[in-house]
Enzyme design. Sequence first.
Site, PDB file in Angstrom:
ATOM      1  CG  ASP A   2       2.164   0.910   7.850  1.00  0.00           C
ATOM      2  OD1 ASP A   2       2.060   0.113   6.617  1.00  0.00           O
ATOM      3  OD2 ASP A   2       1.570   0.906   8.573  1.00  0.00           O
ATOM      4  CG  HIS A  32      -0.595   0.086   2.574  1.00  0.00           C
ATOM      5  ND1 HIS A  32      -0.337   1.401   3.207  1.00  0.00           N
ATOM      6  CD2 HIS A  32      -0.025  -0.829   3.397  1.00  0.00           C
ATOM      7  CE1 HIS A  32       0.093   1.270   4.244  1.00  0.00           C
ATOM      8  NE2 HIS A  32       0.274  -0.215   4.437  1.00  0.00           N
ATOM      9  CG  ASP A  91       1.503  -3.718   5.439  1.00  0.00           C
ATOM     10  OD1 ASP A  91       2.133  -2.927   5.613  1.00  0.00           O
ATOM     11  OD2 ASP A  91       0.319  -3.519   5.136  1.00  0.00           O
ATOM     12  CD  GLU A 105      -3.167  -1.623   4.988  1.00  0.00           C
ATOM     13  OE1 GLU A 105      -3.032  -2.578   5.698  1.00  0.00           O
ATOM     14  OE2 GLU A 105      -2.767  -0.285   5.425  1.00  0.00           O
ATOM     15  CD  GLU A 106      -1.900   2.115   7.520  1.00  0.00           C
ATOM     16  OE1 GLU A 106      -2.610   1.722   8.280  1.00  0.00           O
ATOM     17  OE2 GLU A 106      -0.626   1.959   7.165  1.00  0.00           O
ATOM     18  CG  HIS A 126       0.138   3.135  12.173  1.00  0.00           C
ATOM     19  ND1 HIS A 126      -0.969   2.959  12.449  1.00  0.00           N
ATOM     20  CD2 HIS A 126       0.694   2.570  11.207  1.00  0.00           C
ATOM     21  CE1 HIS A 126      -1.477   2.216  11.436  1.00  0.00           C
ATOM     22  NE2 HIS A 126      -0.320   1.867  10.652  1.00  0.00           N
TER      23      HIS A 126
END
Length: 339
Positions: free
Chosen positions: A171, A69, A223, A200-201, A309
């Site tokens: 990410d 992603h 990922d 995606e998130e 994140h």
Amino acid sequence: MNSENINGFKALVRELTEVYGPTGRETKAAALLKKHIAPYVDEIRTDALGNLICVKRGSSGKRIMLSAHMDQIGLIVLDIDEKGFLRFAPVGGIDPEVTVCREVVFENGVRGVTYYEEEKVKDKPKLTQMFIDIGCKTREEAEAHVSIGDICTYAPHFIDMGSRIACGALDDRICCAILVEVMKRIDSPHDVYAVFTSQEEVGLRGGAAAAYSVDPDFGINLDVTASADTPECEKMPMAMGMGPTIKYMDRSAVITKPVIDFMHKVADERGIKVQNEILRYGGTDAGAVQPMRGGKAACCVSIATRYIHSPVELADIGDCLAAIDFVAAMAEEKELPIG
Ligand code: CO
Ligand code: ZN
């Protein structure tokens, strides 16, 4: 890979982590990826949801969809007050604890910092108690720079630690870089689709749309995953430097046994060191591919990454280089784990 290639890979990751691309606003990230991958594929298209879909044609009549992603987590402005402070909501999994005292950046380059309502907060500030300060004195002044609905991200700051790197947006831009490297070298009997997915998130949305249109026989998603090797952390089998993972399960997918067996067989035959992954939380685009149409064979290879994140996500370059080998090897296999 020699040190020249390692430095080349790091430079690519750096460039990809520095481009703006929160969920739903992936255009710039897509343009940069398109530039890097164009020499190595036969066709490129984008869809209305923002997916970038690149194809290298084979002759077997089968389709493999590789995916990573493009989108990163962000903060969306929902209010601008009379003193020019911006209030925001999370776009994707934003952790309040790592969102205070951050530098943030908008698509137009406007920069701000985050802070919180000191008087109201007893323990840890909630996102609703935080604001962004872009250095303006009034609402009118702020509105000249930022509008409601604009999305900012943590400002990128790439740290080269030698064999490891740290930056926000690893990410999943680190896997976007892996996917570019896979496409450079792959020689597969199948049509290989490299899909850089959007959104995606917020729930694997671009990945689902791409899986429908590509209609692959086999999906290989890339990922980041948690790395359970920091002090006093939850027990999971993943650690940095132990190779790319073979995902067994997360909240979005349980990988089927024939697919798991295929992955271990390829890793064994090619002498690629891999580790098993069972992620207690979270999901990936493999979970969007699996239930598509009549049901798909799909897997996920992850890079064990610390502090996901946050603006200081940290990953191991050796794991990435091995992931390039592993994904290319799987996509070159004549017999796929389908049916
Ligand atoms: Co994520
Ligand atoms: Zn991700």
